[in-house]
Design an enzyme around this catalytic site. Structure first.
Site, mmCIF file in Angstrom:
data_model
loop_
_atom_site.group_PDB
_atom_site.id
_atom_site.type_symbol
_atom_site.label_atom_id
_atom_site.label_comp_id
_atom_site.label_asym_id
_atom_site.label_seq_id
_atom_site.Cartn_x
_atom_site.Cartn_y
_atom_site.Cartn_z
ATOM 1 N N SER A 10 0.844 -1.208 0.000
ATOM 2 C CA SER A 10 0.000 0.000 0.000
ATOM 3 C C SER A 10 0.874 1.250 0.000
ATOM 4 O O SER A 10 2.011 1.231 0.483
ATOM 5 C CB SER A 10 -0.893 0.018 1.241
ATOM 6 O OG SER A 10 -1.711 -1.118 1.269
HETATM 7 N N1 SAM Z 1 -0.475 -4.723 4.112
HETATM 8 C C1 SAM Z 1 0.312 -5.043 2.951
HETATM 9 C C2 SAM Z 1 1.685 -4.457 3.023
HETATM 10 O O1 SAM Z 1 2.016 -3.791 4.008
HETATM 11 O O2 SAM Z 1 2.451 -4.704 2.079
HETATM 12 C C3 SAM Z 1 -0.343 -4.670 1.644
HETATM 13 C C4 SAM Z 1 -1.521 -5.471 1.406
HETATM 14 S S1 SAM Z 1 -2.041 -5.665 -0.245
HETATM 15 C C5 SAM Z 1 -2.709 -4.093 -0.598
HETATM 16 C C6 SAM Z 1 -3.443 -6.704 0.131
HETATM 17 C C7 SAM Z 1 -3.044 -8.112 0.521
HETATM 18 O O3 SAM Z 1 -4.209 -8.782 0.988
HETATM 19 C C8 SAM Z 1 -2.501 -8.934 -0.634
HETATM 20 O O4 SAM Z 1 -1.244 -9.421 -0.314
HETATM 21 C C9 SAM Z 1 -3.537 -10.057 -0.788
HETATM 22 O O5 SAM Z 1 -2.984 -11.272 -1.209
HETATM 23 C C10 SAM Z 1 -4.091 -10.137 0.618
HETATM 24 N N2 SAM Z 1 -5.410 -10.767 0.739
HETATM 25 C C11 SAM Z 1 -6.493 -10.635 -0.051
HETATM 26 N N3 SAM Z 1 -7.509 -11.372 0.430
HETATM 27 C C12 SAM Z 1 -7.062 -11.982 1.560
HETATM 28 C C13 SAM Z 1 -7.645 -12.856 2.512
HETATM 29 N N4 SAM Z 1 -8.904 -13.278 2.431
HETATM 30 N N5 SAM Z 1 -6.877 -13.265 3.542
HETATM 31 C C14 SAM Z 1 -5.591 -12.859 3.681
HETATM 32 N N6 SAM Z 1 -4.987 -12.039 2.788
HETATM 33 C C15 SAM Z 1 -5.708 -11.591 1.753
#
Ligand code: SAM
Length: 232
Positions: free
Chosen positions: A75
């Site tokens: 993000s």
């Molecule tokens: N917080 C992260 C960082 O600091 O880099 C960025 C997050 S990225 C915008 C969103 C993440 O949510 C992705 O890595 C995606 O694979 C994960 N994601 C999506 N659905 C999910 C779920 N149901 N459970 C766990 N992770 C999930």
């Protein structure tokens, strides 16, 4: 055993390389209304470049979401600062993050003194994030793979839950895992294209919902999120 001493040194020297850019990022965050000095200090100290592939290192301190593999992104710094500030975290509070991604947001939470639990559905991302936690000496971050839309029941209740992927609706299970005495959930909810941020506070079981500005996130895929088919 990991040789943390030398690894820490290499983190620091990478960090020093971008001191100027990191300061500029902090100035930018202040100009956009981030006022929590603890959040700003932690983001000033944390080397964002180690959460990215080396060829994105030069862009580490841009206010951009950048690719981290598996079709996902880290993000943008403003989003991380905004969500963290909105949670008004105190040291030792228990925080669950859904969507570990690169591990940057979880590291910010840990550096603030919180007890951090984080879940990622893409195992290769989780493995990389874990290596970064080790590199930083953040061994007490608890992480696991799987669908975080259903939370992590084993360690509930949480003082705060932060969802870093966009959901079609607020997952009921996450609300149930909040501490009923002041637990906060921050989550982007909306369409696949854009979402509104919501802050939900639980007080004696009564929920207060605050609508915040719009953001753009990759989707939360899971039982209480989007299904894989929704994206086609
Ligand atoms: N917080 C992260 C960082 O600091 O880099 C960025 C997050 S990225 C915008 C969103 C993440 O949510 C992705 O890595 C995606 O694979 C994960 N994601 C999506 N659905 C999910 C779920 N149901 N459970 C766990 N992770 C999930």
């Amino acid at each position: 055993m990991l040789d943390l001493k030398s690894k820490r040194t290499s983190v620091q020297s990478t960090g020093n390389h971008f001191t100027h850019e990191r300061r500029q990022m902090i100035e930018f965050l202040r100009s956009r209304g981030i006022t929590d000095d603890r959040v700003l200090r932690v983001m000033q100290d944390l080397p964002r470049e180690i959460f990215l592939d080396s060829h994105f290192a030069v862009r580490s301190y841009e206010d951009s979401a950048l690719p981290i593999g598996s079709g996902q992104t880290i993000s943008q710094p403003y989003t991380v600062a905004y969500m963290t500030q909105a949670l008004r975290l105190k040291p030792q509070e228990k925080v669950l993050e859904i969507g570990t991604g690169s591990g940057y947001q979880a590291s910010v939470l840990f550096a603030l003194g919180c007890k951090v639990f984080t879940i990622e559905r893409h195992m290769p991302l989780l493995q990389e994030a874990k290596k970064r936690f080790d590199l930083l000496g953040y061994h007490n971050i608890l992480s696991r793979g799987g669908d975080g839309s259903r939370g992590w029941d084993e360690y509930a209740p949480y003082d705060a839950i932060i969802v870093t992927a966009g959901a079609p609706d607020v997952p009921e299970t996450l609300v149930k895992q909040l501490n009923p005495n002041g637990g906060r959930l921050i989550i982007p909810v909306g369409s696949l294209e854009k979402q509104k941020m919501y802050l939900i506070v639980s007080n004696e079981g009564k929920l207060t919902v605050t609508e915040l500005p719009e953001f753009m996130f990759v989707p939360l895929i899971g039982k209480e999120g989007w299904s894989q088919d929704d994206r086609k």
